[in-house]
Design an enzyme around this catalytic site. Structure first.
Site, PDB file in Angstrom:
ATOM      1  N   LYS A  22      54.240  49.968  52.259  1.00 45.66           N
ATOM      2  CA  LYS A  22      55.290  50.566  53.106  1.00 45.66           C
ATOM      3  C   LYS A  22      56.576  50.769  52.318  1.00 45.66           C
ATOM      4  O   LYS A  22      57.581  51.221  52.855  1.00 45.66           O
ATOM      5  CB  LYS A  22      55.591  49.646  54.296  1.00 45.66           C
ATOM      6  CG  LYS A  22      54.414  49.439  55.219  1.00 45.66           C
ATOM      7  CD  LYS A  22      54.848  48.566  56.399  1.00 45.66           C
ATOM      8  CE  LYS A  22      53.674  48.176  57.255  1.00 45.66           C
ATOM      9  NZ  LYS A  22      54.047  47.144  58.242  1.00 45.66           N
ATOM     10  N   HIS A  27      51.460  36.111  29.262  1.00 45.67           N
ATOM     11  CA  HIS A  27      50.488  35.450  30.146  1.00 45.67           C
ATOM     12  C   HIS A  27      50.447  33.967  29.752  1.00 45.67           C
ATOM     13  O   HIS A  27      49.449  33.468  29.249  1.00 45.67           O
ATOM     14  CB  HIS A  27      49.121  36.125  29.964  1.00 45.67           C
ATOM     15  CG  HIS A  27      48.134  35.852  31.048  1.00 45.67           C
ATOM     16  ND1 HIS A  27      48.296  34.860  31.995  1.00 45.67           N
ATOM     17  CD2 HIS A  27      46.942  36.441  31.334  1.00 45.67           C
ATOM     18  CE1 HIS A  27      47.252  34.872  32.816  1.00 45.67           C
ATOM     19  NE2 HIS A  27      46.412  35.820  32.435  1.00 45.67           N
ATOM     20  N   ARG A  68      51.288  37.942  39.480  1.00 47.03           N
ATOM     21  CA  ARG A  68      50.845  38.910  38.471  1.00 47.03           C
ATOM     22  C   ARG A  68      51.330  40.276  38.919  1.00 47.03           C
ATOM     23  O   ARG A  68      51.224  40.626  40.091  1.00 47.03           O
ATOM     24  CB  ARG A  68      49.317  38.910  38.372  1.00 47.03           C
ATOM     25  CG  ARG A  68      48.783  40.069  37.540  1.00 47.03           C
ATOM     26  CD  ARG A  68      47.325  39.947  37.255  1.00 47.03           C
ATOM     27  NE  ARG A  68      47.064  38.853  36.329  1.00 47.03           N
ATOM     28  CZ  ARG A  68      45.850  38.535  35.891  1.00 47.03           C
ATOM     29  NH1 ARG A  68      44.800  39.226  36.284  1.00 47.03           N
ATOM     30  NH2 ARG A  68      45.691  37.523  35.055  1.00 47.03           N
ATOM     31  N   ARG A  78      39.762  35.146  37.666  1.00 50.79           N
ATOM     32  CA  ARG A  78      39.956  33.787  37.157  1.00 50.79           C
ATOM     33  C   ARG A  78      41.340  33.218  37.440  1.00 50.79           C
ATOM     34  O   ARG A  78      41.478  32.087  37.876  1.00 50.79           O
ATOM     35  CB  ARG A  78      39.756  33.749  35.628  1.00 50.79           C
ATOM     36  CG  ARG A  78      38.366  33.538  35.182  1.00 50.79           C
ATOM     37  CD  ARG A  78      38.162  34.238  33.857  1.00 50.79           C
ATOM     38  NE  ARG A  78      38.338  35.662  34.058  1.00 50.79           N
ATOM     39  CZ  ARG A  78      37.356  36.466  34.423  1.00 50.79           C
ATOM     40  NH1 ARG A  78      36.152  36.015  34.542  1.00 50.79           N
ATOM     41  NH2 ARG A  78      37.570  37.756  34.648  1.00 50.79           N
ATOM     42  N   THR A  79      42.371  33.982  37.143  1.00 49.25           N
ATOM     43  CA  THR A  79      43.718  33.419  37.251  1.00 49.25           C
ATOM     44  C   THR A  79      44.000  33.061  38.708  1.00 49.25           C
ATOM     45  O   THR A  79      44.422  31.943  39.020  1.00 49.25           O
ATOM     46  CB  THR A  79      44.760  34.420  36.695  1.00 49.25           C
ATOM     47  OG1 THR A  79      44.365  34.781  35.377  1.00 49.25           O
ATOM     48  CG2 THR A  79      46.144  33.819  36.653  1.00 49.25           C
TER      49      THR A  79
END
Ligand code: NCD
Length: 316
Positions: free
Chosen positions: A82, A131, A103, A53-54
């Site tokens: 890496k 959030h 995120r 969703r986000t």
């Protein structure tokens, strides 16, 4: 650079003004009006943790406003494997984009990125931290249903310890004069420092492990998933898994206007029988992520959302 890392980055007046902008943007989010307010702008989506969703609502929001999006994509196919540091990744993406949604599994990572970036950073979740963009769509959804935020009885239930959505949301609710009740298993109680912060804002927080006893008096029940990925080991998770399972039959005595919210994804904490009740609001809530994120990106990029969207935009 200003960004949105925790709800402390916004005043109450700014929150209300962004929610008003979001409301006006509903026809754009629904695809009824085309209004390229962010034409020529590029959003960088940096998701170092799973997201549906986000990430998708940020992308939809930017594209509906005429802008474009570049994605880090799967962390496993990026230079992160890496050994590239977050600092270096940000330095670079910062040059490719005008605004970044991020995120990350580590609490504090969004603030770190914000400190090292020249473009605004929107925290789309930092570990068990915050959030805030979710909080904006949550506030939007509550105001849409109840017409106000002030004085509502809001029950936050489930994993209050590791759940970042409720960390940000509880803070905002208290600032707007809601009465908050925390319902969780003992081991998943709201962290002490957050309760202390709420008390400092004048809240009288009620804590319980008995969710069902809170239903009749609630205006909003905000359910959350037990955050399995944040538990130190499987056994600890197994002790609390399935702690709350809300079913339609639990809601017989609920207030008619009470709404049930969930940031999603759900596991088993809301039974599908609840979906067809008048109380279910979680899918509308997920849709509201588009308008809330549109309004936030406009705000951070200094773009005014016009009062007369229908006249300024092109009907589709
Ligand atoms: C939440 C999250 O990532 O914190 N999801 C979301 O953004 N809608 C909730 C969760 O994962 O349980």
């Amino acid at each position: 650079m200003p960004g949105l890392i925790t709800m402390d980055d916004l005043t109450n007046e700014e929150i209300i003004s962004i929610l008003d902008d979001a409301e006006r943007l509903l026809p754009v989010a629904r695809g009824e009006v085309y209004l390229p307010l962010l034409q020529g702008r590029i959003l960088g989506n940096l998701f170092f943790e799973p997201s549906t969703r986000t990430r998708m609502s940020f992308e939809t929001a930017m594209k509906r406003l005429g802008g474009d999006v570049v994605n880090l994509g799967d962390v496993k196919t990026s230079s992160v494997v890496k050994g590239e540091t977050l600092f270096d990744t940000i330095q670079m993406v910062d040059g490719y984009t005008d605004i970044i949604a991020m995120r990350h599994p580590r609490q504090g990572a969004a603030q770190y990125a914000c400190d090292s970036a020249d473009v605004p950073i929107l925290n789309g979740g930092d570990g068990a931290g915050h959030h805030p963009t979710q909080t904006m769509l949550d506030l939007f959804t509550i105001r849409q249903s109840h017409g106000t935020l002030e004085g509502l009885n809001v029950v936050l239930a489930g994993d209050l310890r590791y759940g970042r959505t409720v960390h940000s949301l509880s803070h905002a609710l208290v600032r707007f004069g809601c009465n908050v009740t925390f319902a969780s298993p003992e081991s998943l109680r709201m962290p002490e420092e957050i309760v202390a912060d709420l008390n400092a804002h004048g809240a009288e927080v009620v804590e319980t492990d008995d969710l069902l006893s809170q239903i009749n008096n609630a205006d909003v029940i905000y359910m959350t998933r037990i955050q399995k990925e944040r538990f130190p080991d499987e056994d600890e998770y197994a002790k609390v898994a399935g702690a709350y399972k809300l079913e339609a039959s639990d809601l017989d005595e609920a207030k008619a206007e009470m709404i049930i919210m969930h940031p999603l994804p759900r596991v088993d904490e809301i039974h599908p029988s609840v979906d067809s009740t008048r109380h279910a609001r979680y899918f509308e809530q997920a849709f509201n992520g588009v308008v809330a994120r549109m309004a936030l990106m406009c705000w951070l990029l200094g773009v005014d959302v016009p009062e007369d969207i229908n006249e300024k935009g092109v009907a589709l």
